[in-house]
Design a protein around this motif. Structure first.
Motif, PDB file in Angstrom:
ATOM      1  N   SER A 287       0.745  -1.224   0.063  1.00 54.51           N
ATOM      2  CA  SER A 287      -0.049   0.042   0.093  1.00 54.51           C
ATOM      3  C   SER A 287       0.810   1.204  -0.095  1.00 54.51           C
ATOM      4  CB  SER A 287      -1.007   0.120   1.143  1.00 54.51           C
ATOM      5  OG  SER A 287      -0.330   0.296   2.451  1.00 54.51           O
ATOM      6  N   GLU A 288       0.130   2.388  -0.271  1.00 54.38           N
ATOM      7  CA  GLU A 288       1.084   3.561  -0.260  1.00 54.38           C
ATOM      8  C   GLU A 288       1.482   4.022   0.869  1.00 54.38           C
ATOM      9  OE1 GLU A 288      -0.093   8.220  -0.953  1.00 54.38           O
ATOM     10  OE2 GLU A 288      -1.045   6.601  -2.155  1.00 54.38           O
ATOM     11  N   ALA A 289       0.871   3.843   2.122  1.00 54.11           N
ATOM     12  CA  ALA A 289       1.327   4.101   3.441  1.00 54.11           C
ATOM     13  C   ALA A 289       2.605   3.188   3.700  1.00 54.11           C
ATOM     14  CB  ALA A 289       0.290   3.501   4.469  1.00 54.11           C
ATOM     15  N   TRP A 290       2.264   1.652   3.316  1.00 52.83           N
ATOM     16  CA  TRP A 290       3.539   0.679   3.635  1.00 52.83           C
ATOM     17  C   TRP A 290       4.658   1.275   2.999  1.00 52.83           C
ATOM     18  CZ3 TRP A 290       4.216  -3.725   6.311  1.00 52.83           C
ATOM     19  CH2 TRP A 290       5.278  -4.537   5.948  1.00 52.83           C
ATOM     20  N   ASN A 291       4.508   1.717   1.746  1.00 52.85           N
ATOM     21  CA  ASN A 291       5.723   1.852   0.766  1.00 52.85           C
ATOM     22  C   ASN A 291       6.328   3.351   1.289  1.00 52.85           C
ATOM     23  OD1 ASN A 291       5.263  -0.213  -0.693  1.00 52.85           O
ATOM     24  ND2 ASN A 291       4.160   1.068  -2.098  1.00 52.85           N
ATOM     25  N   GLU A 292       5.627   4.105   2.253  1.00 53.38           N
ATOM     26  CA  GLU A 292       6.144   5.272   2.723  1.00 53.38           C
ATOM     27  C   GLU A 292       6.687   5.215   4.143  1.00 53.38           C
ATOM     28  OE1 GLU A 292       4.523   9.524   4.690  1.00 53.38           O
ATOM     29  OE2 GLU A 292       3.399   8.517   3.107  1.00 53.38           O
ATOM     30  N   ILE A 293       6.052   4.514   4.962  1.00 51.78           N
ATOM     31  CA  ILE A 293       6.393   4.376   6.195  1.00 51.78           C
ATOM     32  C   ILE A 293       7.514   3.239   6.714  1.00 51.78           C
ATOM     33  CG2 ILE A 293       5.339   3.896   8.589  1.00 51.78           C
ATOM     34  CD1 ILE A 293       2.969   5.354   7.703  1.00 51.78           C
ATOM     35  N   ALA A 294       7.302   1.860   5.964  1.00 49.40           N
ATOM     36  CA  ALA A 294       7.905   0.660   6.375  1.00 49.40           C
ATOM     37  C   ALA A 294       9.359   0.995   6.198  1.00 49.40           C
ATOM     38  CB  ALA A 294       7.550  -0.478   5.586  1.00 49.40           C
ATOM     39  N   PRO A 295      10.016   1.649   5.105  1.00 50.79           N
ATOM     40  CA  PRO A 295      11.574   1.921   4.789  1.00 50.79           C
ATOM     41  C   PRO A 295      11.962   2.769   5.974  1.00 50.79           C
ATOM     42  CG  PRO A 295      10.445   1.905   2.771  1.00 50.79           C
ATOM     43  CD  PRO A 295       9.319   2.008   3.715  1.00 50.79           C
ATOM     44  N   GLN A 296      11.114   3.888   6.363  1.00 48.24           N
ATOM     45  CA  GLN A 296      11.731   4.665   7.350  1.00 48.24           C
ATOM     46  C   GLN A 296      11.930   4.076   8.805  1.00 48.24           C
ATOM     47  OE1 GLN A 296       9.496   8.601   7.749  1.00 48.24           O
ATOM     48  NE2 GLN A 296       8.637   8.227   5.882  1.00 48.24           N
ATOM     49  N   LEU A 297      10.734   3.029   9.206  1.00 44.97           N
ATOM     50  CA  LEU A 297      10.973   2.326  10.210  1.00 44.97           C
ATOM     51  C   LEU A 297      12.080   1.264  10.252  1.00 44.97           C
ATOM     52  CD1 LEU A 297       9.480   1.558  12.836  1.00 44.97           C
ATOM     53  CD2 LEU A 297       8.196  -0.063  11.566  1.00 44.97           C
ATOM     54  N   ALA A 298      12.380   0.768   9.049  1.00 47.77           N
ATOM     55  CA  ALA A 298      13.598  -0.182   8.749  1.00 47.77           C
ATOM     56  C   ALA A 298      14.586   0.553   9.153  1.00 47.77           C
ATOM     57  CB  ALA A 298      13.301  -1.104   7.590  1.00 47.77           C
ATOM     58  N   GLY A 299      14.834   1.571   8.523  1.00 45.07           N
ATOM     59  CA  GLY A 299      16.174   2.578   8.874  1.00 45.07           C
ATOM     60  C   GLY A 299      16.267   2.784  10.258  1.00 45.07           C
ATOM     61  N   LYS A 300      15.327   2.906  10.949  1.00 42.28           N
ATOM     62  CA  LYS A 300      15.523   3.253  12.590  1.00 42.28           C
ATOM     63  C   LYS A 300      15.628   1.886  13.462  1.00 42.28           C
ATOM     64  CE  LYS A 300      14.538   7.811  12.296  1.00 42.28           C
ATOM     65  NZ  LYS A 300      15.333   8.716  12.853  1.00 42.28           N
ATOM     66  N   ARG A 301      15.445   0.865  12.763  1.00 46.18           N
ATOM     67  CA  ARG A 301      15.547  -0.362  13.388  1.00 46.18           C
ATOM     68  C   ARG A 301      16.834  -0.830  13.782  1.00 46.18           C
ATOM     69  NH1 ARG A 301      16.308  -4.844  15.435  1.00 46.18           N
ATOM     70  NH2 ARG A 301      14.922  -6.706  15.260  1.00 46.18           N
ATOM     71  N   LEU A 302      17.406  -0.809  15.112  1.00 48.98           N
ATOM     72  CA  LEU A 302      18.694  -1.118  15.635  1.00 48.98           C
ATOM     73  C   LEU A 302      19.009  -2.667  15.210  1.00 48.98           C
ATOM     74  CD1 LEU A 302      18.979   1.256  18.552  1.00 48.98           C
ATOM     75  CD2 LEU A 302      19.821   1.433  16.224  1.00 48.98           C
ATOM     76  N   ASN A 303      20.205  -2.961  14.969  1.00 53.76           N
ATOM     77  CA  ASN A 303      20.623  -4.366  15.000  1.00 53.76           C
ATOM     78  C   ASN A 303      19.894  -5.324  13.980  1.00 53.76           C
ATOM     79  OD1 ASN A 303      22.554  -3.666  17.286  1.00 53.76           O
ATOM     80  ND2 ASN A 303      20.902  -4.011  18.597  1.00 53.76           N
ATOM     81  N   ALA A 304      19.583  -4.472  13.083  1.00 53.09           N
ATOM     82  CA  ALA A 304      18.838  -5.522  11.901  1.00 53.09           C
ATOM     83  C   ALA A 304      19.836  -6.086  11.133  1.00 53.09           C
ATOM     84  CB  ALA A 304      17.768  -4.607  11.343  1.00 53.09           C
ATOM     85  N   SER A 305      19.555  -7.239  10.693  1.00 49.10           N
ATOM     86  CA  SER A 305      20.735  -7.688   9.600  1.00 49.10           C
ATOM     87  C   SER A 305      20.280  -7.493   8.280  1.00 49.10           C
ATOM     88  CB  SER A 305      20.995  -9.361   9.472  1.00 49.10           C
ATOM     89  OG  SER A 305      19.452  -9.923   9.500  1.00 49.10           O
ATOM     90  N   GLY A 306      21.176  -6.982   7.217  1.00 40.41           N
ATOM     91  CA  GLY A 306      20.709  -6.530   6.012  1.00 40.41           C
ATOM     92  C   GLY A 306      20.250  -5.201   5.636  1.00 40.41           C
ATOM     93  N   THR A 307      19.981  -4.785   4.593  1.00 37.91           N
ATOM     94  CA  THR A 307      19.292  -3.096   4.293  1.00 37.91           C
ATOM     95  C   THR A 307      18.245  -3.039   4.679  1.00 37.91           C
ATOM     96  OG1 THR A 307      18.834  -3.962   1.994  1.00 37.91           O
ATOM     97  CG2 THR A 307      21.273  -3.394   2.444  1.00 37.91           C
ATOM     98  N   ALA A 308      17.692  -1.735   4.674  1.00 39.85           N
ATOM     99  CA  ALA A 308      16.576  -1.500   5.090  1.00 39.85           C
ATOM    100  C   ALA A 308      15.432  -2.014   4.008  1.00 39.85           C
ATOM    101  CB  ALA A 308      16.356   0.090   5.068  1.00 39.85           C
ATOM    102  N   GLU A 309      15.883  -2.237   2.744  1.00 41.90           N
ATOM    103  CA  GLU A 309      14.963  -2.678   1.739  1.00 41.90           C
ATOM    104  C   GLU A 309      14.744  -4.255   1.885  1.00 41.90           C
ATOM    105  OE1 GLU A 309      17.833  -1.174   0.672  1.00 41.90           O
ATOM    106  OE2 GLU A 309      16.619   0.731   0.591  1.00 41.90           O
ATOM    107  N   GLU A 310      15.818  -5.036   2.491  1.00 42.81           N
ATOM    108  CA  GLU A 310      15.618  -6.363   2.647  1.00 42.81           C
ATOM    109  C   GLU A 310      15.016  -6.453   3.999  1.00 42.81           C
ATOM    110  OE1 GLU A 310      20.275  -7.698   1.069  1.00 42.81           O
ATOM    111  OE2 GLU A 310      19.808  -7.311   3.151  1.00 42.81           O
ATOM    112  N   LEU A 311      14.923  -5.694   4.866  1.00 41.85           N
ATOM    113  CA  LEU A 311      14.126  -5.884   6.283  1.00 41.85           C
ATOM    114  C   LEU A 311      12.545  -5.639   5.783  1.00 41.85           C
ATOM    115  CD1 LEU A 311      14.225  -6.156   9.282  1.00 41.85           C
ATOM    116  CD2 LEU A 311      14.673  -4.062   9.514  1.00 41.85           C
TER     117      LEU A 311
END
Length: 165
Positions: free
Chosen positions: A83-107
């Motif tokens: 969805s439009e909201a997912w495509n806007e918000i999920a990458p921002q959230l993934a970028g703030k996620r600490l200790n995540a393996s992989g890139t924000a797009e992969e997450l």
């Protein structure tokens, strides 16, 4: 429209105590975004049973001193992958996620594939703040967990002798 206190508490929030009706209060990592809180939960992420299915949740936010300053009822909205909201918000959230393996797009792709819930909690109009906050301790009894282990004495390879003076 939220009050100034709620808006300021949301801007500074890193964690929040979220209570789902009929469930225990959970301390969850949150990301503030445009007057709302964004939470991710599910497989491989923080566990929040029942939050993704709930329509409303009680959110408790703390102030600069770490104490409770406001309680607000929030509307829970689950963002659907693609969805439009997912495509806007999920990458921002993934970028703030600490200790995540992989890139924000992969997450983000992993969240969509695993069925993790990305939720937006939008505060309601009637917050509870001082002097109407609870004054007593609202601590809940410790919940049972399988994570308890019997503590053993530490292993020592060689015997340690005390030196004589």
């Amino acid at each position: 429209m939220t009050t100034e206190l709620v808006a300021e508490a949301i801007k500074k929030a890193g964690i929040a105590w979220i209570n789902i009706p009929g469930g225990p209060s959970l301390c969850l990592w949150v990301m503030p975004l445009e007057g709302a809180l964004v939470v991710v939960c599910g497989p491989g992420e923080q566990q929040a049973p029942g939050l993704a299915e709930a329509a409303h949740a009680e959110v408790r936010l703390r102030g600069d001193n770490g104490g409770l300053i406001v309680i607000v009822e929030a509307r829970v909205e689950r963002l659907t992958p693609g969805s439009e909201a997912w495509n806007e918000i999920a990458p921002q959230l993934a970028g703030k996620r600490l200790n995540a393996s992989g890139t924000a797009e992969e997450l983000v792709a992993r969240w969509a594939e695993a069925g993790s819930a990305v939720l937006r909690l939008t505060p309601g109009d009637e917050p509870v703040s001082a002097p109407h906050l609870p004054t007593g301790s609202e601590a809940a009894p410790v919940r049972e967990t399988p994570a308890r282990t019997k503590v053993r004495r530490p292993f020592r390879l060689h015997r340690v002798r005390k030196r004589k003076p």
